[in-house]
Design an enzyme around this catalytic site. Structure first.
Site, PDB file in Angstrom:
ATOM      1  CE1 TYR A   1       4.346  -8.300   7.940  1.00 10.57           C
ATOM      2  CE2 TYR A   1       4.685  -8.535  10.515  1.00 10.57           C
ATOM      3  CZ  TYR A   1       3.916  -8.541   9.253  1.00 10.57           C
ATOM      4  OH  TYR A   1       2.704  -8.873   9.467  1.00 10.57           O
TER       5      TYR A   1
ATOM      6  CG  ASN B   1       1.681  -5.331  -7.829  1.00 13.07           C
ATOM      7  OD1 ASN B   1       1.895  -5.147  -6.562  1.00 13.07           O
ATOM      8  ND2 ASN B   1       2.890  -5.303  -8.767  1.00 13.07           N
TER       9      ASN B   1
ATOM     10  CE  LYS C   1       2.075  -5.518   8.133  1.00 12.04           C
ATOM     11  NZ  LYS C   1       0.786  -5.429   7.355  1.00 12.04           N
TER      12      LYS C   1
HETATM   13  N1  LIG Z   1      -0.769 -14.041   9.516  1.00 13.36           N
HETATM   14  C1  LIG Z   1      -0.535 -13.361  10.516  1.00 13.36           C
HETATM   15  O1  LIG Z   1      -0.049 -14.046  11.579  1.00 13.36           O
HETATM   16  C2  LIG Z   1      -0.419 -11.862  10.544  1.00 13.36           C
HETATM   17  C3  LIG Z   1      -0.043 -11.250  11.782  1.00 13.36           C
HETATM   18  C4  LIG Z   1       0.049  -9.975  11.779  1.00 13.36           C
HETATM   19  C5  LIG Z   1      -0.338  -9.107  10.623  1.00 13.36           C
HETATM   20  N2  LIG Z   1      -0.720  -9.824   9.370  1.00 13.36           N
HETATM   21  C6  LIG Z   1      -0.939  -8.871   8.220  1.00 13.36           C
HETATM   22  O2  LIG Z   1      -2.203  -9.298   7.845  1.00 13.36           O
HETATM   23  C7  LIG Z   1      -2.349  -9.050   6.451  1.00 13.36           C
HETATM   24  C8  LIG Z   1      -2.721 -10.376   5.820  1.00 13.36           C
HETATM   25  O3  LIG Z   1      -1.935 -11.260   6.009  1.00 13.36           O
HETATM   26  P1  LIG Z   1      -2.173 -12.983   5.882  1.00 13.36           P
HETATM   27  O4  LIG Z   1      -1.428 -13.649   6.785  1.00 13.36           O
HETATM   28  O5  LIG Z   1      -3.751 -12.981   5.759  1.00 13.36           O
HETATM   29  O6  LIG Z   1      -1.245 -13.031   4.522  1.00 13.36           O
HETATM   30  P2  LIG Z   1      -1.421 -14.213   3.256  1.00 13.36           P
HETATM   31  O7  LIG Z   1      -0.181 -14.193   2.642  1.00 13.36           O
HETATM   32  O8  LIG Z   1      -2.112 -15.325   3.677  1.00 13.36           O
HETATM   33  O9  LIG Z   1      -2.462 -13.440   2.060  1.00 13.36           O
HETATM   34  C9  LIG Z   1      -2.271 -12.014   1.790  1.00 13.36           C
HETATM   35  C10 LIG Z   1      -2.808 -11.725   0.425  1.00 13.36           C
HETATM   36  O10 LIG Z   1      -2.248 -10.543  -0.187  1.00 13.36           O
HETATM   37  C11 LIG Z   1      -1.929 -10.769  -1.728  1.00 13.36           C
HETATM   38  N3  LIG Z   1      -0.963  -9.734  -1.771  1.00 13.36           N
HETATM   39  C12 LIG Z   1       0.494 -10.015  -1.551  1.00 13.36           C
HETATM   40  N4  LIG Z   1       1.166  -8.848  -2.491  1.00 13.36           N
HETATM   41  C13 LIG Z   1       0.185  -7.991  -2.829  1.00 13.36           C
HETATM   42  C14 LIG Z   1       0.224  -7.281  -3.697  1.00 13.36           C
HETATM   43  N5  LIG Z   1       1.406  -6.484  -4.057  1.00 13.36           N
HETATM   44  N6  LIG Z   1      -0.831  -6.510  -4.457  1.00 13.36           N
HETATM   45  C15 LIG Z   1      -1.876  -7.057  -3.846  1.00 13.36           C
HETATM   46  N7  LIG Z   1      -2.256  -8.321  -3.172  1.00 13.36           N
HETATM   47  C16 LIG Z   1      -1.181  -8.698  -2.686  1.00 13.36           C
HETATM   48  C17 LIG Z   1      -1.766 -11.998  -1.470  1.00 13.36           C
HETATM   49  O11 LIG Z   1      -1.820 -12.660  -3.011  1.00 13.36           O
HETATM   50  C18 LIG Z   1      -2.698 -12.678  -0.710  1.00 13.36           C
HETATM   51  O12 LIG Z   1      -3.878 -13.145  -1.314  1.00 13.36           O
HETATM   52  C19 LIG Z   1      -0.993  -8.541   5.972  1.00 13.36           C
HETATM   53  O13 LIG Z   1      -0.837  -7.200   5.864  1.00 13.36           O
HETATM   54  C20 LIG Z   1       0.081  -9.249   6.924  1.00 13.36           C
HETATM   55  O14 LIG Z   1       1.266  -8.460   7.200  1.00 13.36           O
HETATM   56  C21 LIG Z   1      -0.745 -11.180   9.319  1.00 13.36           C
END
Ligand SMILES: NC(=O)c1ccc[n+]([C@@H]2O[C@H](COP(=O)([O-])OP(=O)(O)OC[C@H]3O[C@@H](n4cnc5c(N)ncnc54)[C@H](O)[C@@H]3O)[C@@H](O)[C@H]2O)c1
Length: 259
Positions: free
Chosen positions: A160, A67, A164
């Site tokens: 958020y 976590n 970031k």
């Molecule tokens: N999807 C998008 O459009 C997008 C765009 C820009 C940036 N991001 C960033 O990319 C990264 C991944 O995003 P995603 O869309 O794949 O997210 P997602 O929610 O699909 O996957 C995130 C993963 O992180 C894990 N997680 C959440 N909280 C946690 C914690 N406290 N400790 C450990 N694991 C934890 C979840 O269990 C999950 O497996 C994030 O940092 C997100 O902010 C995503």
């Protein structure tokens, strides 16, 4: 930790949030490049399922419950990684959370928990990973930021977007301080990508508006984000340090006017 070591190149890549979405795709690409993947995720069952998928493809992978909102959980996880592998060559900070609510009503607890996961978690994982990288004089850290850390992407991203933006500043600080140890630190700033996160967060109306604002007129794929991460984690990116690489279909390049 459950593991196999069939195709490991001797290097270990730790991916927080590696069980799903962007992190899982990064894991798949780095596994194919020969890294032993440690999927460090809050959701152990999902991390185990993803590790099992990589193992089924003939790659080396382990699942670890971590976590990133909890300093003790991070310390315990990296201690286990240190004991088991004696190294961490690549860290990808992909664990992240987002809640979209109006600025004036933004609840303090959600603001703080978002900062805690997205910023403090990346910082603490970076510290622990760096301590394992420094003796090897080689390392790559890639923080997953967002275009929301560079522009206000619609409304509601008080926590958020701020988190970031902080990840980007953290990346620069880490890059400057860690490069004497042979460690580079960079950030990838994805535009919108279809993942479990955005399936919950993005309404149909928001998707339509966002897509209209992107010159390439589509969301990115997890593979397109992972390719950028894989490049920054490679030996070939040895002189790239402290950058923020947007992977956004031209979203940040676009100014006023319809497209
Ligand atoms: N999807 C998008 O459009 C997008 C765009 C820009 C940036 N991001 C960033 O990319 C990264 C991944 O995003 P995603 O869309 O794949 O997210 P997602 O929610 O699909 O996957 C995130 C993963 O992180 C894990 N997680 C959440 N909280 C946690 C914690 N406290 N400790 C450990 N694991 C934890 C979840 O269990 C999950 O497996 C994030 O940092 C997100 O902010 C995503």
């Amino acid at each position: 930790m459950e593991e196999t070591q069939r195709k490991s190149n001797g290097r270990v890549a730790v991916i927080t949030g590696g069980a799903a979405g962007i992190g899982a795709e990064v894991g798949e690409q780095l596994a194919a490049a020969g890294y032993h993947i440690v999927i460090a995720d809050l959701d152990l069952a999902a991390a185990q399922a993803t590790a099992a998928r990589f193992q089924g493809q003939g790659h080396a992978a382990s699942a670890l419950q971590m976590n990133v909102a909890d300093a003790q959980s991070i310390a315990a996880g990296f201690s286990q990684i240190g004991q088991e592998f004696g190294r961490c060559d690549v860290l990808v900070n992909s664990a992240g959370i987002a809640k979209v609510l109006p600025f004036v009503e933004y609840p303090l607890d959600i603001f703080q928990s978002t900062m805690n996961v997205n910023v403090t978690g990346s910082m603490l994982c970076g510290q622990h990973a760096a301590r394992l990288m420094i003796p090897k004089h080689w390392g790559r850290i890639v923080n997953i930021a967002s275009v929301a850390g560079m522009r206000a992407v619609g409304s509601g991203r008080t926590a958020y977007g701020t988190s970031k933006g902080a990840v980007i500043a953290l990346t620069r600080q880490m890059a400057v301080e860690l490069c004497p140890h042979g460690i580079t630190v960079n950030a990838v700033a994805p535009g919108p990508v279809d993942t479990p996160m955005t399936r919950v967060l993005h309404t149909d109306k928001f998707r339509e508006e966002y897509t209209r604002a992107i010159p390439m007129k589509r969301y990115g794929t997890t593979a397109e984000i992972a390719s950028a991460v894989t490049y920054l984690a490679s030996d070939g990116a040895s002189y790239v340090n402290g950058i923020v690489l947007p992977v956004d279909g031209g979203f940040l390049a676009h100014g006023a006017g319809s497209i």
